[in-house]
Every structure is written in structure tokens, then in C-alpha cells.
Design a protein around this motif. Sequence first.
Motif, mmCIF file in Angstrom:
data_model
loop_
_atom_site.group_PDB
_atom_site.id
_atom_site.type_symbol
_atom_site.label_atom_id
_atom_site.label_comp_id
_atom_site.label_asym_id
_atom_site.label_seq_id
_atom_site.Cartn_x
_atom_site.Cartn_y
_atom_site.Cartn_z
ATOM 1 N N GLY A 201 8.239 4.732 -28.832
ATOM 2 C CA GLY A 201 8.851 5.236 -30.053
ATOM 3 C C GLY A 201 8.145 4.778 -31.318
ATOM 4 O O GLY A 201 8.156 5.469 -32.341
ATOM 5 N N LEU A 202 7.524 3.606 -31.263
ATOM 6 C CA LEU A 202 6.783 3.112 -32.433
ATOM 7 C C LEU A 202 5.568 3.974 -32.714
ATOM 8 O O LEU A 202 5.232 4.256 -33.866
ATOM 9 C CB LEU A 202 6.337 1.664 -32.207
ATOM 10 C CG LEU A 202 7.401 0.604 -31.930
ATOM 11 C CD1 LEU A 202 6.740 -0.766 -31.789
ATOM 12 C CD2 LEU A 202 8.452 0.579 -33.031
ATOM 13 N N ARG A 205 5.480 7.273 -34.854
ATOM 14 C CA ARG A 205 5.614 7.210 -36.312
ATOM 15 C C ARG A 205 4.264 6.860 -36.953
ATOM 16 O O ARG A 205 3.410 6.224 -36.340
ATOM 17 C CB ARG A 205 6.656 6.164 -36.708
ATOM 18 C CG ARG A 205 8.043 6.407 -36.108
ATOM 19 C CD ARG A 205 8.667 7.704 -36.609
ATOM 20 N NE ARG A 205 9.958 8.005 -36.025
ATOM 21 C CZ ARG A 205 11.131 7.779 -36.635
ATOM 22 N NH1 ARG A 205 11.154 7.215 -37.843
ATOM 23 N NH2 ARG A 205 12.264 8.108 -36.049
ATOM 24 N N LEU A 208 3.728 1.518 -39.133
ATOM 25 C CA LEU A 208 4.388 0.437 -38.411
ATOM 26 C C LEU A 208 4.614 -0.718 -39.376
ATOM 27 O O LEU A 208 3.662 -1.256 -39.954
ATOM 28 C CB LEU A 208 3.525 -0.029 -37.236
ATOM 29 C CG LEU A 208 4.101 -1.180 -36.407
ATOM 30 C CD1 LEU A 208 5.364 -0.731 -35.676
ATOM 31 C CD2 LEU A 208 3.064 -1.712 -35.422
ATOM 32 N N SER A 258 8.430 6.014 -40.291
ATOM 33 C CA SER A 258 8.333 4.560 -40.207
ATOM 34 C C SER A 258 8.989 4.020 -38.944
ATOM 35 O O SER A 258 9.971 4.580 -38.439
ATOM 36 C CB SER A 258 8.997 3.910 -41.427
ATOM 37 O OG SER A 258 8.392 4.350 -42.628
ATOM 38 N N ALA A 259 8.441 2.918 -38.453
ATOM 39 C CA ALA A 259 9.007 2.185 -37.324
ATOM 40 C C ALA A 259 8.839 0.694 -37.595
ATOM 41 O O ALA A 259 8.008 0.286 -38.414
ATOM 42 C CB ALA A 259 8.320 2.576 -36.026
ATOM 43 N N VAL A 283 15.715 4.516 -37.372
ATOM 44 C CA VAL A 283 14.378 3.927 -37.467
ATOM 45 C C VAL A 283 14.119 3.139 -36.182
ATOM 46 O O VAL A 283 14.869 2.208 -35.865
ATOM 47 C CB VAL A 283 14.254 2.998 -38.688
ATOM 48 C CG1 VAL A 283 12.885 2.311 -38.705
ATOM 49 C CG2 VAL A 283 14.466 3.780 -39.975
ATOM 50 N N PRO A 284 13.082 3.499 -35.412
ATOM 51 C CA PRO A 284 12.806 2.774 -34.160
ATOM 52 C C PRO A 284 12.506 1.300 -34.430
ATOM 53 O O PRO A 284 11.743 0.966 -35.340
ATOM 54 C CB PRO A 284 11.582 3.489 -33.593
ATOM 55 C CG PRO A 284 11.559 4.821 -34.256
ATOM 56 C CD PRO A 284 12.144 4.613 -35.620
#
Length: 649
Positions: A201-202, A205, A208, A258-259, A283-284
Motif C-alpha cells: 500500500g505504501l 502512493r 512516503l 501520501s503514505a 492514509v496507508p
Amino acid sequence: MGKPFAEELASLSGTFEWASQLPLDGVIRSVRALSNLPLIAAGSGGSYTAAHFACALHGAHTRRMAQAMTPLQLVSAPTDLRDLGIFIPTAGGKNPDVLGTFRHLVSEEPRSLMIWCATQESPLASLAAKHRFVDLHEFVLPCGKDGFLAVNSLLAFSVLLARAYTASVGSSASSLPRSFDKLIGDRSWSRPDQIDNRCGGLWERETLIVLHGPSTLPAAVDIESKLTEAALGSVQLADYRHFAHGRHHWIAKRRTGSAVLAIICDDDRSIAESMLALIPPDVPIVRLDVPYAGWLAGLSAMARGFFLAASVGRSRGIDPGDPGVPSFGRDIYHLNVYKAPQDDDPLPREERLIIERKARVKVADLTRTARLDDWRQAYQAACSALYETVFCGLALDYDGTLCHESERFDPLPEVMAAEFARLLRGQVRIGIATGRGKSVRKSLQQALPEKLWDRVVIGYYNGAEIGMLGDDTCPDDADVAGPELKDVVDRLDRDPLISRLAKVTIRSKQITLEPAEGFFPGPLWEYVHSVLLGLAGNEAVALRSGHSVDIVPPQSSKLAVVEKVRQLAGSEHVLRIGDRGRWPGNDYALLDHAHALSADEVSPDPRGGWNIAPAGHRGAQATLGYIRRLKATRGGLRLGPMPLKRSGR
């Protein structure tokens, strides 16, 4: 330079085992020399992470300030480095930044300079070999040459640093885990399918955000470095409270892109969880939670970060170990920005260096405060006194002047012995003023032909007892204090701390205190000096060398050696050379004269005791340079001047 990243990761376990077992005696001595100083650690790329980790260890083990810098920051800093320790880690020892930084450091002369290189016989090693004060350590990693992101050299350096700091200060802090797997803790972080599933999931996006606490800063820095250098993603760093000051707006305005990766350890788990609970649920968030605290948490998180870089690489079709380097990138990498600027400064470079050593102020500041002319006149007067005088003999300190402190129980170095023999054959008299006893006599007897012994005099225990080199009855090594020191011995015996701070050796005319492991001569001198000040009627004096504190009666002085050389030579002028010319150094009195040279520390008095050695020459190397400039004349010895070069710094 590229190497499949999977191969680098496969070597980490072996690298950890190698670094955990490598003998470190020399490295520990170097780290111990840094431990009593504020530290600057500088590096680029993965070496910048190593610099951050070194600073974390330095702060944790020594409680002293430590700051990580890039090479450009260090070279550009206006900070006076003479009382600082510097650490430079480098994988290859050949990039223009590390070479330019080293040349700058030689001219700035930090108190201690330690360099680690994961490549042998590098250009940096060739430069460092010219300067004995530099502690260079070269390592050969079992995995061979490192790859683009240099993860094995980073892991090796980090493990070696942790071991060296723990050993050098006698710390009881957390020891290293027994294996690389135990360092990682949760092995799912090193298994591709599990880490890809956890972090997928990161990677969906664009940005990071890496949140961390103070202990895990090195790991956060390394994640940003690897993801940026391998073009794997855009990364922002913030500690948990720094993020609270406006940086949360990035998520508010760019939530869908964003993550968050939260690096968590035992030091900050509560604050981390409290803050993460407030981040919007869409948000992950991935928690990189390590079961350690302090520097060990930083090292564990760093190790997991290596596999995290591999995961994002798989997601984006880029091998982090071989991302490809564009031609303009190579040109940027090899750009040399550290060339000495050519300016119109009329002050010769060597004169600038010598004045700054003595004044302990930069020439720019002396100019601004209208003091430079006074110092230049004082320097010229010192040169006149040294270069226009014919000397009948020499009076020299031993430890730190004729040999490195760590070599003080070895025979006199061969190159120094050869120069001594040259002078002695020319009928020159030489006096040795030492804080030690018969060990100095034995070293000199081993190094010099017996037929020359009658021209060498030794002043033992800081000049308390004088004897010729051939006199085996000197000195008096009885372990009972004389009447001048009896009250001091009684006071030290009653002191509740001395036995824990130092090993005490008693002689008739000197008490020597060698710092206990993890303690240093400077703080020990301060304590002993305060004890002596509180002793009614005491006139004994505490002096400091590079490895101990000596308490001597007021009548003991290294000047007794100067007087003996004068008597033997039948002439007045004796050249004195020592390394501890700044009070409370044990050469302070010896070098308090116009006919004196320091091989290291100097007093602020402009009337004598200057250090005129070339940049980066210290201790025995500086002394050897002085002696080689001594030329025999009909009346004695003359000191030849050092050639001056006019150029910018």
C-alpha cells in the motif's frame, strides 16, 4: 559499480558475523581518542548514514555532542576544529568529496581524525599515510566489492562502530545480538513475499512520509537515501514532534498521494501510537516496530530498511543495486569543488597556519579585530630567535614528541634514532626530559650505539632526577614517596574516588595517575588539581601528559635537563622540543622560551613555544621534521626555515 541488490542482501548475514568477530584493538584505541571530544562525522550517500549512526553512539556512550554533516557542510563550516574529533567513513576512499574533505581537514588539524575505508590501498589511504596523526583503518569485507547502495559496508561499519564504542568507554549498554536474523527481530521483514504484502500500500502512493524518533534517525536517513539515490520514490523525514509543526499539512492537502512509514522502538512507542491514531484512516500506515531501544533500535531498523528498499524496487521495476547512472550524473559526481581558491591574500599559507595555531583564532577574526599585525610581528620575532641562534644541544620530551603515545614502550623509532646518531656524532649534546623512569633509558640504550651514550642525559620523572644514558643506577624506582609528596599520598589514600578514577603509581619524587578505562587525562587532571588546592600547605603540582597525570614537587622541572645540557656543552643556547606546551601540559615550563618548539599543543604566549611544523604534522612526525632541519655549523646547530608557499587555503 552496479551489483544485483539481491546479492548484496544475501551477503548481509555473513557481513554481520564477520564484523561481530573482527579483532578491534587498534580501532578501539582510535575510538577512545575520540571519546573525550565533541564529534563531527561526515559522509555522503550510505556513509552519511554511518556518520549519523556514529553520532548516535557517541552521544549515547560519551554524553558529548555529536553532529553528522555532509563533506560540503564540513568544509564550509566556520567552526574551529582544533578541539574536536572527526570521523570520516567511506566505502571506496576515492570520490572527490572525501578526498577534498581530507585535504581540508589536514589544514584545519582537528584534535583527532579517524578514517574508515572499506577498500584497501585507496587514494585516500595514500593521502592519510603522509600524516601520522590520522587514524586510518582499512577493512576488507568478506562479500567483496560493495554495490551501488553499499549496504554491506554500511552494516559492517555500524556493527564495528557499536563494538568499538562499547569497548572503548567500558559501557554496559546493550550488546549486539548474536546474529543478523536476531538483529532484524521479525524475520518477515526480510522475506520478499511478506514484506511486499505488508508494504504494498505504501508503494501505491507518490510520497512516503517517514516518521521516526531520535533513536531511529539513522534508519530514517538511510531509507531516504536509498529510495532517493535509486529513484525509487519521494521521501520526507520528520520526527514525531517535528511532524506536528506544520508538516501534517502535506497529508491534509495531498492525502491521496501520501503514505506513512512509522519507525517505532521502545523509546517512543507511546508517542508514536498516540500520533498515528490521529492520522486520517485513508492514509496507508506501516509500522516498522523494532523490539529495542537506543542505538540498537536504530541499527535494527536500518537493517530492516535494506529489505524495504528491495521491496519498493520490485514494485517499481528498478533494481536498487543497479539503477543505472546517467552521463550527467557521472559528470556531477566527479566534479571537483574543493580546489583551493586562488585569492590575493598576501599572507603565506604556512604563516597563516602557524599564527592560527598559536592565537587559536582564525586570521579573518584577527584581521577584523586589528590584531593580525601584532601576531605577525610576534611570529617574525620567534623566527628570528630560532633561525639566527646557534644551538649547543637539544632538550626534548619523550612520549608524544619522539614517539607516538601508543608506542611509548617500544624502542625509539629507527628514523628518530638515525637523526639522533647524526647529531651526536657531531658532538651535540642531547637531553631527554620525561615523566617516566627507567623504561626510557632502556629504549634509548636499545636504539643508540653505546659509544654515543656519554653525550645523552636523561631527566627522569619530569626532571626530578638527572642521569647519563649509560648510568643504570638511575632513576630511583622505590615505591615510597619522599617527604615532599608524603602528605599528597596520604590525601589520595583517603580520597573516596581516586582508586576508581585512576591507577596510582608512587615513586620517590613523582606520583603518576593513569586514567581508568572510560576516563581521560583531562578530567582526571581537573579532579586531582582540585584535591591539591584543598590540601593545606601543599606546593606539589599536577601536570598532564597525553596518557596520565603526574604530581611532582615544586622543585622538579624539565628545565633541569636544559641546565644539564648547558653544563655539558659549555654553552648557553639549547633548543627545546615538546608536545604539551599548553598549561597544564607537562612541557609547559620546558617550552616557555623563545628557543622552544612545540610538536603539538602551544601556549597562547607569543614570546615562545611556537609550532612551526607543516600542516597535519604532529608529535613525532613534527619533531622529526624539526630535527632534520638542524644543520651542523662550526659553532653548533642552526635550524633551517620551512619554505613558505603563497597561495589561498
